[in-house]
Design a protein around this motif. Structure first.
Motif, PDB file in Angstrom:
ATOM      1  N   ASP A 217     -13.502  -4.376  -5.076  1.00 25.67           N
ATOM      2  CA  ASP A 217     -13.989  -3.193  -5.529  1.00 25.67           C
ATOM      3  C   ASP A 217     -14.043  -2.795  -7.270  1.00 25.67           C
ATOM      4  OD1 ASP A 217     -11.153  -2.208  -5.631  1.00 25.67           O
ATOM      5  OD2 ASP A 217     -12.523  -0.883  -3.101  1.00 25.67           O
TER       6      ASP A 217
ATOM      7  N   SER B  14      -4.578  -4.232  -0.482  1.00 23.18           N
ATOM      8  CA  SER B  14      -5.343  -3.517  -0.179  1.00 23.18           C
ATOM      9  C   SER B  14      -5.897  -2.270  -1.214  1.00 23.18           C
ATOM     10  CB  SER B  14      -4.880  -1.810   0.579  1.00 23.18           C
ATOM     11  OG  SER B  14      -4.041  -2.888   1.732  1.00 23.18           O
TER      12      SER B  14
ATOM     13  N   LEU C 224      -9.318   2.751  -3.274  1.00 21.63           N
ATOM     14  CA  LEU C 224     -10.494   2.850  -1.806  1.00 21.63           C
ATOM     15  C   LEU C 224     -10.481   2.428  -0.401  1.00 21.63           C
ATOM     16  CD1 LEU C 224     -13.736   2.131  -4.048  1.00 21.63           C
ATOM     17  CD2 LEU C 224     -12.906   4.467  -3.859  1.00 21.63           C
ATOM     18  N   ASP C 225      -9.626   1.062  -0.601  1.00 21.31           N
ATOM     19  CA  ASP C 225      -9.620   1.149   1.769  1.00 21.31           C
ATOM     20  C   ASP C 225      -8.067   2.020   1.932  1.00 21.31           C
ATOM     21  OD1 ASP C 225     -10.609  -1.831   1.057  1.00 21.31           O
ATOM     22  OD2 ASP C 225      -8.483  -2.287   0.742  1.00 21.31           O
TER      23      ASP C 225
ATOM     24  N   VAL D  48      -8.334   4.878   0.623  1.00 21.57           N
ATOM     25  CA  VAL D  48      -9.006   6.046   0.478  1.00 21.57           C
ATOM     26  C   VAL D  48      -9.816   6.532   2.453  1.00 21.57           C
ATOM     27  CG1 VAL D  48     -10.912   7.971  -0.688  1.00 21.57           C
ATOM     28  CG2 VAL D  48      -9.104   6.997  -1.407  1.00 21.57           C
ATOM     29  N   HIS D  49     -10.358   5.608   2.526  1.00 24.07           N
ATOM     30  CA  HIS D  49     -11.248   4.981   3.196  1.00 24.07           C
ATOM     31  C   HIS D  49     -10.468   5.289   4.779  1.00 24.07           C
ATOM     32  CE1 HIS D  49     -14.427   3.550   0.449  1.00 24.07           C
ATOM     33  NE2 HIS D  49     -14.314   4.818   1.079  1.00 24.07           N
ATOM     34  N   ALA D  50      -9.228   4.338   4.818  1.00 19.68           N
ATOM     35  CA  ALA D  50      -8.369   4.449   6.019  1.00 19.68           C
ATOM     36  C   ALA D  50      -8.058   6.124   6.478  1.00 19.68           C
ATOM     37  CB  ALA D  50      -7.237   3.705   5.557  1.00 19.68           C
TER      38      ALA D  50
ATOM     39  N   GLU E  26      -9.275   8.557   5.310  1.00 21.67           N
ATOM     40  CA  GLU E  26     -10.176   9.457   5.695  1.00 21.67           C
ATOM     41  C   GLU E  26     -10.584   9.321   7.154  1.00 21.67           C
ATOM     42  OE1 GLU E  26     -13.982   8.723   3.563  1.00 21.67           O
ATOM     43  OE2 GLU E  26     -13.375  10.590   1.824  1.00 21.67           O
ATOM     44  N   LYS E  27     -10.344   7.702   7.626  1.00 19.05           N
ATOM     45  CA  LYS E  27     -10.987   8.014   9.257  1.00 19.05           C
ATOM     46  C   LYS E  27      -9.256   8.359  10.023  1.00 19.05           C
ATOM     47  CE  LYS E  27     -11.484   3.846  11.465  1.00 19.05           C
ATOM     48  NZ  LYS E  27     -11.127   2.341  11.821  1.00 19.05           N
TER      49      LYS E  27
ATOM     50  N   THR F  25     -12.639  14.589   4.705  1.00 24.24           N
ATOM     51  CA  THR F  25     -12.973  13.117   3.611  1.00 24.24           C
ATOM     52  C   THR F  25     -12.471  13.593   2.536  1.00 24.24           C
ATOM     53  OG1 THR F  25     -15.038  13.894   4.363  1.00 24.24           O
ATOM     54  CG2 THR F  25     -15.573  13.238   2.312  1.00 24.24           C
TER      55      THR F  25
ATOM     56  N   GLU G  95      -3.385   1.812   8.888  1.00 25.63           N
ATOM     57  CA  GLU G  95      -4.250   2.680   8.968  1.00 25.63           C
ATOM     58  C   GLU G  95      -3.070   3.521   9.855  1.00 25.63           C
ATOM     59  OE1 GLU G  95      -5.986  -0.226   8.900  1.00 25.63           O
ATOM     60  OE2 GLU G  95      -7.455   0.491   8.053  1.00 25.63           O
TER      61      GLU G  95
ATOM     62  N   CYS H 126      -1.617   5.748   7.521  1.00 22.51           N
ATOM     63  CA  CYS H 126      -2.199   6.877   7.190  1.00 22.51           C
ATOM     64  C   CYS H 126      -2.144   7.830   8.288  1.00 22.51           C
ATOM     65  CB  CYS H 126      -3.832   6.452   6.722  1.00 22.51           C
ATOM     66  SG  CYS H 126      -3.538   5.771   5.279  1.00 22.51           S
TER      67      CYS H 126
END
Ligand code: UFG
Length: 338
Positions: free
Chosen positions: A225, A266, A269-270, A272-274, A276-277, A282, A318, A321
């Motif tokens: 990415d 990772s 951005l991976d 950041v998304h992990a 957020e989940k 956000t 995950e 995080c």
């Protein structure tokens, strides 16, 4: 075993001290609290149901170290204490050489004087630099691109030389990839002073509302990415790796090097998304220029530690995080909230 842990009040040190206590080892922490808090050790004691001894001293303080060895008679040492900020090391290199090299030399001398023959050392994947392509095996070429990294590289060489000169000495060099996460209790975690340099503490502070947004350093790397990829390893897995290395040294002499990583890259951005989940929050971010000195990608070949130590990373990004978020949300100002 009786294990003396330098830097045991810090991030990785406190998680490893907890793992040692849980396994029934006796621990004495030597830490000058220059970048850590004694509150972490109070919480480790609360989690373990028993406490580590504590001496507030710089590892370069030979008299204090000598007294600690005389009193505690450790059978092994885990050496975490050190200065660790890449950018800062380019501004004040002499402090890095004095502190990181000086403490290790003093420690090795005091160990020899007291007949303590096993040491596990916190090294870093930074020693692989850009000399070859990941995944890195332990025999990949090493070097370093900044004073911090050079101290880690030099200490590895010092340890190899000392081990070659003394066939009683047992040395485990652990090359950490990117430690993240926290104990699942949320009671201990990473508590950087000032603006965090590292990705996860920064993201966690954005999620907690302490910082406005994340700056993503570069999206034009040759990665899937475009953002940098790293091998993020849960600090609880990392702590377990120290216990495995310590166990190995009980019946193997000589000098050993192991990567502690997951083998899975990772991207920023991976992460950041992990996050957020895991947090349900956000994370606002903005793409900024590349950070000087960053490599595009760094990840381990973790097979040697699997084969020789029977250790492998078990926890996911995950999970890390979620654990970091739990720690940060419950302790918005870190140990200063205590
Ligand atoms: N990053 C951002 N924004 C930030 C912070 C980091 O985009 O605010 C990016 C970096 O550019 C990099 C990734 O997130 O792509 C990871 O950066 P970190 O600073 O968290 O970690 P590094 O890989 O740069 O450095 C870490 C340790 C060093 C060690 C090195 C070994 O902090 O001590 O791993 O590989 F030397």
């Amino acid at each position: 075993m009786r294990v003396l842990v330098t830097g045991g009040a810090g991030y990785i040190g406190s998680h490893t001290t907890l793992a040692l206590l849980k396994e029934g080892h006796d621990v004495l922490v030597v830490d000058d609290l220059s970048n850590s808090s004694v509150e972490s050790l109070h919480r480790v004691a609360e989690l373990a149901g028993r406490e580590a001894g504590f001496v507030e001293a710089n590892v370069r303080d030979e008299a204090a170290l000598d007294a600690a060895f005389a009193d505690f008679t450790p059978e092994a040492v885990i050496h975490f204490a050190g200065w660790k900020a890449v950018g800062e090391s380019t501004q004040i290199p002499l402090v890095y050489y004095r502190e990181n090299l000086g403490s290790t030399i003093t420690l090795l001398e005091v160990m020899a004087q007291h007949g303590c023959r096993s040491i596990v050392f916190s090294s870093s994947a930074t020693v692989y630099g850009e000399l070859s392509e990941p995944p890195f095996t332990e025999d990949a070429p090493t070097g370093a691109t900044n004073p911090y990294g050079r101290t880690k590289h030099m200490i590895e060489q010092i340890l190899a030389d000392v081990a070659a000169a003394d066939d009683q000495l047992r040395v485990a060099v652990l090359r950490y990839f990117n430690p993240i996460g926290a104990d699942e209790s949320g009671r201990i975690g990473e508590d950087p002073k000032g603006i965090p340099n590292n990705l996860l503490p920064f993201v966690a502070q954005v999620a907690a509302g302490r910082r406005e947004k994340l700056m993503v350093f570069g999206d034009d790397y040759p990665t899937p990415d475009g953002t940098g990829t790293r091998d993020y390893i849960h600090v609880v897995d990392l702590a377990a790796g120290h216990l495995a290395a310590l166990g190995h040294l009980q019946d193997h002499d000589g000098y050993h090097v192991w990567n502690l990583g997951t083998g899975q890259p990772s991207s920023v951005l991976d992460i950041v998304h992990a996050f957020e989940k895991a947090s349900g929050v956000t994370i606002p971010y903005e793409v900024a220029p590349r950070r000087p000195g960053d490599v595009a990608s760094s990840f381990a070949d973790p097979k040697l530690a699997q084969t020789e130590l029977g250790w492998r990373a078990e926890l996911s990004v995950e999970q890390a995080c979620a654990d970091t978020h739990r720690w940060q949300a419950a302790n918005p100002n870190g140990f200063a909230d205590a």
